[in-house]
Design a protein around this motif. Sequence first.
Motif, short mmCIF file in Angstrom:
data_model
loop_
_atom_site.label_atom_id
_atom_site.label_comp_id
_atom_site.label_asym_id
_atom_site.label_seq_id
_atom_site.Cartn_x
_atom_site.Cartn_y
_atom_site.Cartn_z
N ALA A 31 -78.88 10.45 1.43
CA ALA A 31 -79.02 11.58 2.36
C ALA A 31 -77.87 12.57 2.17
O ALA A 31 -78.08 13.79 2.23
N LEU A 32 -76.67 12.07 1.92
CA LEU A 32 -75.53 12.94 1.69
C LEU A 32 -75.72 13.75 0.41
O LEU A 32 -75.41 14.95 0.37
N LEU A 33 -76.25 13.14 -0.62
CA LEU A 33 -76.53 13.86 -1.87
C LEU A 33 -77.52 14.99 -1.62
O LEU A 33 -77.33 16.12 -2.09
N VAL A 34 -78.57 14.71 -0.88
CA VAL A 34 -79.57 15.75 -0.56
C VAL A 34 -78.89 16.90 0.17
O VAL A 34 -79.10 18.07 -0.17
N ARG A 35 -78.05 16.58 1.17
CA ARG A 35 -77.35 17.64 1.91
C ARG A 35 -76.45 18.46 1.00
O ARG A 35 -76.41 19.69 1.10
N VAL A 36 -75.70 17.80 0.13
CA VAL A 36 -74.80 18.51 -0.77
C VAL A 36 -75.59 19.49 -1.64
O VAL A 36 -75.23 20.66 -1.77
N LEU A 37 -76.67 19.02 -2.22
CA LEU A 37 -77.46 19.87 -3.11
C LEU A 37 -78.03 21.08 -2.39
O LEU A 37 -77.93 22.21 -2.88
N PHE A 38 -78.61 20.86 -1.23
CA PHE A 38 -79.28 21.95 -0.54
C PHE A 38 -78.35 22.86 0.24
O PHE A 38 -78.63 24.04 0.40
N GLN A 39 -77.23 22.35 0.72
CA GLN A 39 -76.32 23.19 1.50
C GLN A 39 -75.30 23.94 0.64
O GLN A 39 -74.71 24.91 1.11
N THR A 40 -75.08 23.49 -0.58
CA THR A 40 -74.10 24.17 -1.44
C THR A 40 -74.73 24.87 -2.63
O THR A 40 -74.13 25.77 -3.21
N GLY A 41 -75.93 24.45 -3.02
CA GLY A 41 -76.57 25.03 -4.19
C GLY A 41 -75.97 24.56 -5.51
O GLY A 41 -76.17 25.19 -6.55
N LEU A 42 -75.23 23.46 -5.48
CA LEU A 42 -74.64 22.93 -6.70
C LEU A 42 -75.72 22.46 -7.67
O LEU A 42 -76.79 22.02 -7.25
N ARG A 43 -75.43 22.55 -8.95
CA ARG A 43 -76.28 21.92 -9.96
C ARG A 43 -76.12 20.42 -9.80
O ARG A 43 -75.10 19.94 -9.33
N GLY A 70 -67.86 24.25 -18.42
CA GLY A 70 -66.49 23.87 -18.08
C GLY A 70 -65.71 24.96 -17.36
O GLY A 70 -64.49 24.91 -17.29
N LYS A 71 -66.42 25.95 -16.81
CA LYS A 71 -65.76 27.05 -16.10
C LYS A 71 -65.47 26.64 -14.65
O LYS A 71 -66.37 26.21 -13.94
N PRO A 72 -64.22 26.79 -14.23
CA PRO A 72 -63.90 26.45 -12.83
C PRO A 72 -64.52 27.47 -11.87
O PRO A 72 -64.57 28.66 -12.18
N ARG A 73 -65.01 26.99 -10.76
CA ARG A 73 -65.52 27.88 -9.71
C ARG A 73 -65.34 27.23 -8.36
O ARG A 73 -65.16 26.03 -8.24
N ARG A 74 -65.36 28.05 -7.34
CA ARG A 74 -65.19 27.60 -5.97
C ARG A 74 -66.50 27.87 -5.22
O ARG A 74 -67.07 28.95 -5.32
N VAL A 75 -66.96 26.86 -4.50
CA VAL A 75 -68.22 26.96 -3.77
C VAL A 75 -67.96 26.70 -2.30
O VAL A 75 -67.27 25.74 -1.94
N ALA A 76 -68.50 27.55 -1.45
CA ALA A 76 -68.36 27.36 -0.01
C ALA A 76 -69.03 26.05 0.40
O ALA A 76 -70.08 25.68 -0.13
N CYS A 77 -68.41 25.36 1.34
CA CYS A 77 -68.93 24.09 1.83
C CYS A 77 -68.95 24.16 3.36
O CYS A 77 -67.89 24.33 3.98
#
Length: 140
Positions: A52-64, A92-99
């Motif tokens: 469930a946490l993985l699902v939340r991470v994917l959908f709330q952050t848009g991470l690949r 390998g490019k660093p980026r910051r994603v809102a959480c």
Amino acid sequence: MSAMPILPNKSLVARNVGLSRGTRIVTYLTPEEVRQIESAARESPRKGERDALLVRVLFQTGLRISEALSLTPAHLEIFEGRPSLRILGKGGKPRRVACPTRLAESLQAYAFRHELPSGERLFLINRFRAYQIITAAAKK
């Protein structure tokens, strides 16, 4: 000096606004559908909390998926007073994603409960297993 002509669509530059042949319409999940997938993933007898946490991470952050699976507690940071994830993106490019704050708290609590060191991955599964988890939850 002459004024630039205003085009009929009120832009200064003419644009091709038609869809190309290769363009497809992408369907999105509603917040309710995401909640249903998360709830179904939580029902897993052994790893429901993780799934469930993985699902939340994917959908709330848009991470690949590869970015989400590489997350460690050390990736969580505060940037300009708000939680964020510092990740290595594509190439390998660093980026910051809102959480979202509640998600950041859930990630920290999960890492604490499972006594994960700051450099250990939160989700110790591969891409194929992640696909199976999400697909099975979406079918319920």
